[in-house]
Design an enzyme around this catalytic site. Structure first.
Site, PDB file in Angstrom:
ATOM      1  NE  ARG A  50      -3.645  -0.075   2.438  1.00 37.05           N
ATOM      2  CZ  ARG A  50      -4.854  -0.043   1.884  1.00 37.05           C
ATOM      3  NH1 ARG A  50      -5.321   1.068   1.355  1.00 37.05           N
ATOM      4  NH2 ARG A  50      -5.604  -1.125   1.862  1.00 37.05           N
ATOM      5  CE1 TYR A  96      -0.395  -8.734  -1.408  1.00 35.37           C
ATOM      6  CE2 TYR A  96      -2.181 -10.184  -0.723  1.00 35.37           C
ATOM      7  CZ  TYR A  96      -1.606  -8.918  -0.778  1.00 35.37           C
ATOM      8  OH  TYR A  96      -2.246  -7.849  -0.188  1.00 35.37           O
ATOM      9  CG  ASP A 137     -12.188   2.008   3.079  1.00 37.21           C
ATOM     10  OD1 ASP A 137     -12.702   1.290   2.195  1.00 37.21           O
ATOM     11  OD2 ASP A 137     -11.130   1.706   3.663  1.00 37.21           O
TER      12      ASP A 137
END
Length: 400
Positions: A108, A220, A299
């Site tokens: 991120r 991942y 969000d």
């Protein structure tokens, strides 16, 4: 009276910075208010499926992300009950060819840094750090946006205010104080480890989804493949807001005991040196997307469970659709702005609601036990890769 062509955005996260770039590309001047004094690493890894990466490519982010993002070769659906892989879905070139855009996994902070660098290079975008949104008032010339920088209060005229300030949104609180985030009863534990710590079969360029009794985990590669990002989802009552509270590794391992969880899954968990935990909240589905010339994004309006890997993707889509609806003659008057923002909400509501519900359903499926877990595993194997990928086309194939 014509209103200002300046748009203010509260929040310099993924959605806010993407919105700034998308709006500036339509000819608007954009000011982004970010309460943090500097943009720094928050969160952990995230997945950008083609519906989101397509937008970032169109905004010119490819080169900035080339060395930061990883293109996974596949998604491996793993079962703790079966002890290993049920199905492998090809990604990489296959996903790009199918959807017309890459599938990326990225930290991120790396994505935020790439977006911030692109914003810094754009002459029509101003990023104000240490700037906290306080109030907004409508008038004939548009809006007056009041914010605080240090001990000083500032006010500016704008045509639109966009609240991209996250699940605990101050802008949403200003518009709809009755809408409050709800705790899901689930906690995400996040950590990373160096890829060199484990053998290659544990750290290959793929997304691993491990489903198990009452919990699941996803792993991942990020940081160009040098690190592995791990997210473990477990039920719990701890519900303190925030992204990055330190967590006890023994508590994580207790949620993934042997022999219910096989060695490969537990090995990845033990490789993480430092855990951070994050209580999973959501915003109720009925929240309005705008009021007058103020809109919500990401969000702030639709925080969802992460089990469809679409939280960032939906915010990126919001940004592109918002810019599309505000382009052209939408800012000739306050009435036309309000109408454009209502259209933006209508354009997004059904798709986002479907993604929210898909995420909830998948979370339930991941955590099945006993005969239901066996039926799930048999069903996944029977579907096969092609039919399983086809079930994702409605998400991955979306275009503005």
């Amino acid at each position: 009276m014509a209103v200002s062509r300046t748009i203010f955005i509260a929040g310099a996260g993924i959605g806010g910075l993407t919105a700034a770039l998308a709006l500036a590309a339509k000819g608007f001047r954009v000011v982004v208010l970010e309460k943090a004094e500097r943009l720094e690493e928050v969160g952990a890894g995230l997945q950008l499926s083609p519906n989101a990466s397509r937008i970032l490519v169109e905004l010119g982010l490819t080169e900035r992300l080339r060395l930061r993002a990883v293109v996974p070769e596949a998604v491996s659906i793993m079962s703790a009950r079966a002890g290993g892989e049920l199905l492998r879905l090809p990604l990489g070139e296959a996903a790009a060819a199918r959807a017309g855009a890459p599938y990326w996994v990225v930290h991120r902070a790396d994505l935020q840094a790439a977006l911030a660098a692109q914003v810094a290079d754009h002459p029509d975008i101003e990023l104000r750090l240490g700037a906290t949104f306080e109030d907004v008032a409508a008038h004939a010339r548009g809006l007056t946006v009041v914010h605080r920088i240090g001990n000083s209060r500032a006010s500016d005229v704008a045509s639109v205010l966009v609240g991209a300030d996250g699940i605990w949104s101050t802008v949403r609180q200003h518009l709809f104080p009755e809408v409050q985030p709800r705790f899901s009863g689930l906690i995400a534990w996040r950590g990373t480890f160096e890829a060199t710590q484990l053998p290659k079969e544990y750290t290959s360029r793929r997304v691993q989804l491990w489903m198990g009794p009452g919990a699941h985990l996803v792993a991942y590669p990020i940081a160009g493949g040098r690190q592995i990002n791990v997210v473990a989802i477990v039920p719990g009552t701890w519900n303190r807001p925030g992204w990055s509270t330190p967590g006890d590794p023994f508590e994580v391992m207790e949620a993934f005991p042997a022999p219910r969880w096989p060695g490969p899954a537990r090995m990845m968990l033990t490789a993480v040196d430092s855990w951070r935990k994050w209580a999973l909240f959501g915003v109720p589905e009925g929240c309005d997307w705008s009021k007058g010339s103020v809109a919500l994004l990401g969000d702030a309006v639709h925080a969802m469970l992460p089990f469809a890997a679409q939280g960032a993707g939906m915010a990126i889509e919001d940004a592109a659709v918002l810019a599309q609806h505000l382009a052209g003659n939408a800012t000739e008057s306050a009435a036309s702005i309000a109408a454009a923002l209502k259209q933006y909400g209508r354009a997004r509501r059904a798709r986002v609601k479907r993604v929210q519900r898909t995420a909830r359903q998948q979370g339930q499926i991941y955590h099945l036990t006993g005969p239901l877990a066996l039926a799930r595993d048999l069903s996944i194997r029977a579907l096969g890769p092609e039919r399983m990928l086809a079930r994702q086309d409605w998400i991955y194939g979306w275009k503005v």
